[in-house]
Design a protein around this motif. Sequence first.
Motif, PDB file in Angstrom:
ATOM      1  N   SER A  56       5.011 -23.498  -7.051  1.00 43.01           N
ATOM      2  CA  SER A  56       5.087 -23.641  -5.593  1.00 43.01           C
ATOM      3  C   SER A  56       4.536 -24.993  -5.141  1.00 43.01           C
ATOM      4  CB  SER A  56       4.311 -22.500  -4.935  1.00 43.01           C
ATOM      5  OG  SER A  56       4.164 -22.722  -3.563  1.00 43.01           O
ATOM      6  N   LEU A  57       3.410 -25.370  -5.682  1.00 44.25           N
ATOM      7  CA  LEU A  57       2.817 -26.659  -5.316  1.00 44.25           C
ATOM      8  C   LEU A  57       3.713 -27.806  -5.773  1.00 44.25           C
ATOM      9  CD1 LEU A  57       0.547 -28.315  -4.078  1.00 44.25           C
ATOM     10  CD2 LEU A  57      -0.611 -28.219  -6.286  1.00 44.25           C
ATOM     11  N   GLN A  58       4.250 -27.710  -6.980  1.00 39.13           N
ATOM     12  CA  GLN A  58       5.153 -28.751  -7.464  1.00 39.13           C
ATOM     13  C   GLN A  58       6.365 -28.884  -6.550  1.00 39.13           C
ATOM     14  OE1 GLN A  58       5.575 -27.027 -11.323  1.00 39.13           O
ATOM     15  NE2 GLN A  58       4.041 -28.357 -12.265  1.00 39.13           N
ATOM     16  N   ALA A  59       6.891 -27.771  -6.076  1.00 41.12           N
ATOM     17  CA  ALA A  59       8.031 -27.811  -5.154  1.00 41.12           C
ATOM     18  C   ALA A  59       7.627 -28.470  -3.841  1.00 41.12           C
ATOM     19  CB  ALA A  59       8.552 -26.398  -4.909  1.00 41.12           C
ATOM     20  N   MET A  60       6.438 -28.148  -3.338  1.00 46.71           N
ATOM     21  CA  MET A  60       5.961 -28.762  -2.089  1.00 46.71           C
ATOM     22  C   MET A  60       5.789 -30.271  -2.247  1.00 46.71           C
ATOM     23  SD  MET A  60       3.240 -25.868  -0.686  1.00 46.71           S
ATOM     24  CE  MET A  60       2.059 -27.133  -0.410  1.00 46.71           C
ATOM     25  N   GLN A  61       5.495 -30.704  -3.460  1.00 46.30           N
ATOM     26  CA  GLN A  61       5.309 -32.124  -3.743  1.00 46.30           C
ATOM     27  C   GLN A  61       6.624 -32.810  -4.121  1.00 46.30           C
ATOM     28  OE1 GLN A  61       2.379 -31.564  -6.868  1.00 46.30           O
ATOM     29  NE2 GLN A  61       0.725 -32.209  -5.506  1.00 46.30           N
ATOM     30  N   CYS A  62       7.741 -32.099  -3.970  1.00 44.68           N
ATOM     31  CA  CYS A  62       9.074 -32.617  -4.304  1.00 44.68           C
ATOM     32  C   CYS A  62       9.197 -32.989  -5.780  1.00 44.68           C
ATOM     33  CB  CYS A  62       9.440 -33.794  -3.404  1.00 44.68           C
ATOM     34  SG  CYS A  62       9.548 -33.357  -1.672  1.00 44.68           S
ATOM     35  N   ARG A  63       8.477 -32.292  -6.630  1.00 43.93           N
ATOM     36  CA  ARG A  63       8.567 -32.486  -8.074  1.00 43.93           C
ATOM     37  C   ARG A  63       9.514 -31.410  -8.613  1.00 43.93           C
ATOM     38  NH1 ARG A  63       2.943 -31.986 -10.171  1.00 43.93           N
ATOM     39  NH2 ARG A  63       3.949 -32.517 -12.122  1.00 43.93           N
ATOM     40  N   THR A  64      10.780 -31.593  -8.330  1.00 40.22           N
ATOM     41  CA  THR A  64      11.797 -30.577  -8.558  1.00 40.22           C
ATOM     42  C   THR A  64      11.901 -30.150 -10.015  1.00 40.22           C
ATOM     43  OG1 THR A  64      13.004 -31.540  -6.715  1.00 40.22           O
ATOM     44  CG2 THR A  64      14.210 -30.007  -8.115  1.00 40.22           C
ATOM     45  N   ARG A  65      11.972 -31.094 -10.918  1.00 33.99           N
ATOM     46  CA  ARG A  65      12.110 -30.745 -12.345  1.00 33.99           C
ATOM     47  C   ARG A  65      10.883 -29.999 -12.860  1.00 33.99           C
ATOM     48  NH1 ARG A  65      16.248 -33.580 -15.436  1.00 33.99           N
ATOM     49  NH2 ARG A  65      17.352 -34.964 -14.035  1.00 33.99           N
ATOM     50  N   ALA A  66       9.702 -30.474 -12.499  1.00 36.52           N
ATOM     51  CA  ALA A  66       8.468 -29.803 -12.928  1.00 36.52           C
ATOM     52  C   ALA A  66       8.414 -28.398 -12.350  1.00 36.52           C
ATOM     53  CB  ALA A  66       7.245 -30.613 -12.507  1.00 36.52           C
ATOM     54  N   SER A  67       8.797 -28.276 -11.086  1.00 38.12           N
ATOM     55  CA  SER A  67       8.792 -26.969 -10.434  1.00 38.12           C
ATOM     56  C   SER A  67       9.755 -26.004 -11.125  1.00 38.12           C
ATOM     57  CB  SER A  67       9.165 -27.138  -8.960  1.00 38.12           C
ATOM     58  OG  SER A  67       9.247 -25.892  -8.324  1.00 38.12           O
ATOM     59  N   ALA A  68      10.959 -26.464 -11.408  1.00 36.89           N
ATOM     60  CA  ALA A  68      11.948 -25.615 -12.078  1.00 36.89           C
ATOM     61  C   ALA A  68      11.444 -25.175 -13.451  1.00 36.89           C
ATOM     62  CB  ALA A  68      13.275 -26.345 -12.201  1.00 36.89           C
ATOM     63  N   SER A  69      10.839 -26.098 -14.172  1.00 35.34           N
ATOM     64  CA  SER A  69      10.310 -25.785 -15.493  1.00 35.34           C
ATOM     65  C   SER A  69       9.192 -24.744 -15.404  1.00 35.34           C
ATOM     66  CB  SER A  69       9.802 -27.065 -16.158  1.00 35.34           C
ATOM     67  OG  SER A  69       9.197 -26.768 -17.386  1.00 35.34           O
ATOM     68  N   THR A  70       8.327 -24.892 -14.431  1.00 36.12           N
ATOM     69  CA  THR A  70       7.208 -23.961 -14.280  1.00 36.12           C
ATOM     70  C   THR A  70       7.705 -22.599 -13.813  1.00 36.12           C
ATOM     71  OG1 THR A  70       5.747 -25.819 -13.807  1.00 36.12           O
ATOM     72  CG2 THR A  70       4.917 -23.635 -13.274  1.00 36.12           C
ATOM     73  N   TYR A  71       8.680 -22.573 -12.903  1.00 33.91           N
ATOM     74  CA  TYR A  71       9.269 -21.289 -12.503  1.00 33.91           C
ATOM     75  C   TYR A  71       9.905 -20.600 -13.710  1.00 33.91           C
ATOM     76  CZ  TYR A  71       8.631 -21.550  -7.423  1.00 33.91           C
ATOM     77  OH  TYR A  71       8.105 -21.575  -6.160  1.00 33.91           O
ATOM     78  N   ARG A  72      10.546 -21.367 -14.578  1.00 35.73           N
ATOM     79  CA  ARG A  72      11.149 -20.804 -15.791  1.00 35.73           C
ATOM     80  C   ARG A  72      10.067 -20.184 -16.682  1.00 35.73           C
ATOM     81  NH1 ARG A  72      13.293 -25.194 -17.346  1.00 35.73           N
ATOM     82  NH2 ARG A  72      14.931 -25.122 -15.801  1.00 35.73           N
ATOM     83  N   ARG A  73       8.948 -20.899 -16.833  1.00 35.57           N
ATOM     84  CA  ARG A  73       7.819 -20.343 -17.612  1.00 35.57           C
ATOM     85  C   ARG A  73       7.326 -19.050 -16.986  1.00 35.57           C
ATOM     86  NH1 ARG A  73       3.258 -24.480 -17.810  1.00 35.57           N
ATOM     87  NH2 ARG A  73       2.156 -22.699 -18.678  1.00 35.57           N
ATOM     88  N   ALA A  74       7.266 -19.018 -15.653  1.00 38.79           N
ATOM     89  CA  ALA A  74       6.800 -17.816 -14.958  1.00 38.79           C
ATOM     90  C   ALA A  74       7.740 -16.639 -15.219  1.00 38.79           C
ATOM     91  CB  ALA A  74       6.670 -18.092 -13.458  1.00 38.79           C
ATOM     92  N   LEU A  75       9.050 -16.901 -15.192  1.00 43.23           N
ATOM     93  CA  LEU A  75      10.006 -15.835 -15.460  1.00 43.23           C
ATOM     94  C   LEU A  75       9.846 -15.283 -16.860  1.00 43.23           C
ATOM     95  CD1 LEU A  75      13.227 -17.185 -13.730  1.00 43.23           C
ATOM     96  CD2 LEU A  75      11.907 -15.154 -13.092  1.00 43.23           C
ATOM     97  N   HIS A  76       9.563 -16.145 -17.814  1.00 40.74           N
ATOM     98  CA  HIS A  76       9.366 -15.700 -19.194  1.00 40.74           C
ATOM     99  C   HIS A  76       8.033 -14.972 -19.349  1.00 40.74           C
ATOM    100  CE1 HIS A  76      12.947 -17.459 -20.879  1.00 40.74           C
ATOM    101  NE2 HIS A  76      12.678 -18.577 -20.273  1.00 40.74           N
ATOM    102  N   ALA A  77       7.066 -15.264 -18.496  1.00 39.85           N
ATOM    103  CA  ALA A  77       5.760 -14.629 -18.577  1.00 39.85           C
ATOM    104  C   ALA A  77       5.722 -13.288 -17.855  1.00 39.85           C
ATOM    105  CB  ALA A  77       4.692 -15.556 -17.974  1.00 39.85           C
ATOM    106  N   ALA A  78       6.699 -13.059 -16.992  1.00 40.97           N
ATOM    107  CA  ALA A  78       6.715 -11.811 -16.210  1.00 40.97           C
ATOM    108  C   ALA A  78       6.898 -10.613 -17.127  1.00 40.97           C
ATOM    109  CB  ALA A  78       7.835 -11.857 -15.183  1.00 40.97           C
ATOM    110  N   PRO A  79       6.138  -9.563 -16.865  1.00 44.17           N
ATOM    111  CA  PRO A  79       6.309  -8.347 -17.664  1.00 44.17           C
ATOM    112  C   PRO A  79       7.703  -7.758 -17.422  1.00 44.17           C
ATOM    113  CG  PRO A  79       4.415  -8.161 -16.183  1.00 44.17           C
ATOM    114  CD  PRO A  79       5.098  -9.457 -15.885  1.00 44.17           C
TER     115      PRO A  79
END
Length: 85
Positions: A56-79
């Motif tokens: 979320s913070l990366q997206a607010m900072q317009c760091r689109t690629r980093a944000s997408a990568s971190t969201y992807r990690r979150a999806l893989h971490a979700a139970p």
Amino acid sequence: ETLEQAVKADPSRASLWLNLAAALRSLNRIDDEIEARDKALALEPRNLRALLQAASLQAMQCRTRASASTYRRALHAAPPRVAPP
């Protein structure tokens, strides 16, 4: 101040670091938020809430690629069977 005291009393609890990070974001203390959140992730690298906060913070900072990568990690971490927010 109370959250900072709680973290000092028990620095091994990721949830305390995440609560502190959220409070720091609301105070617009972004560098401090990142530090607190990173400590939570160091304790629990697959912590879904911490990963979502980071993305979320990366997206607010317009760091689109980093944000997408971190969201992807979150999806893989979700139970299993947890719907993304």
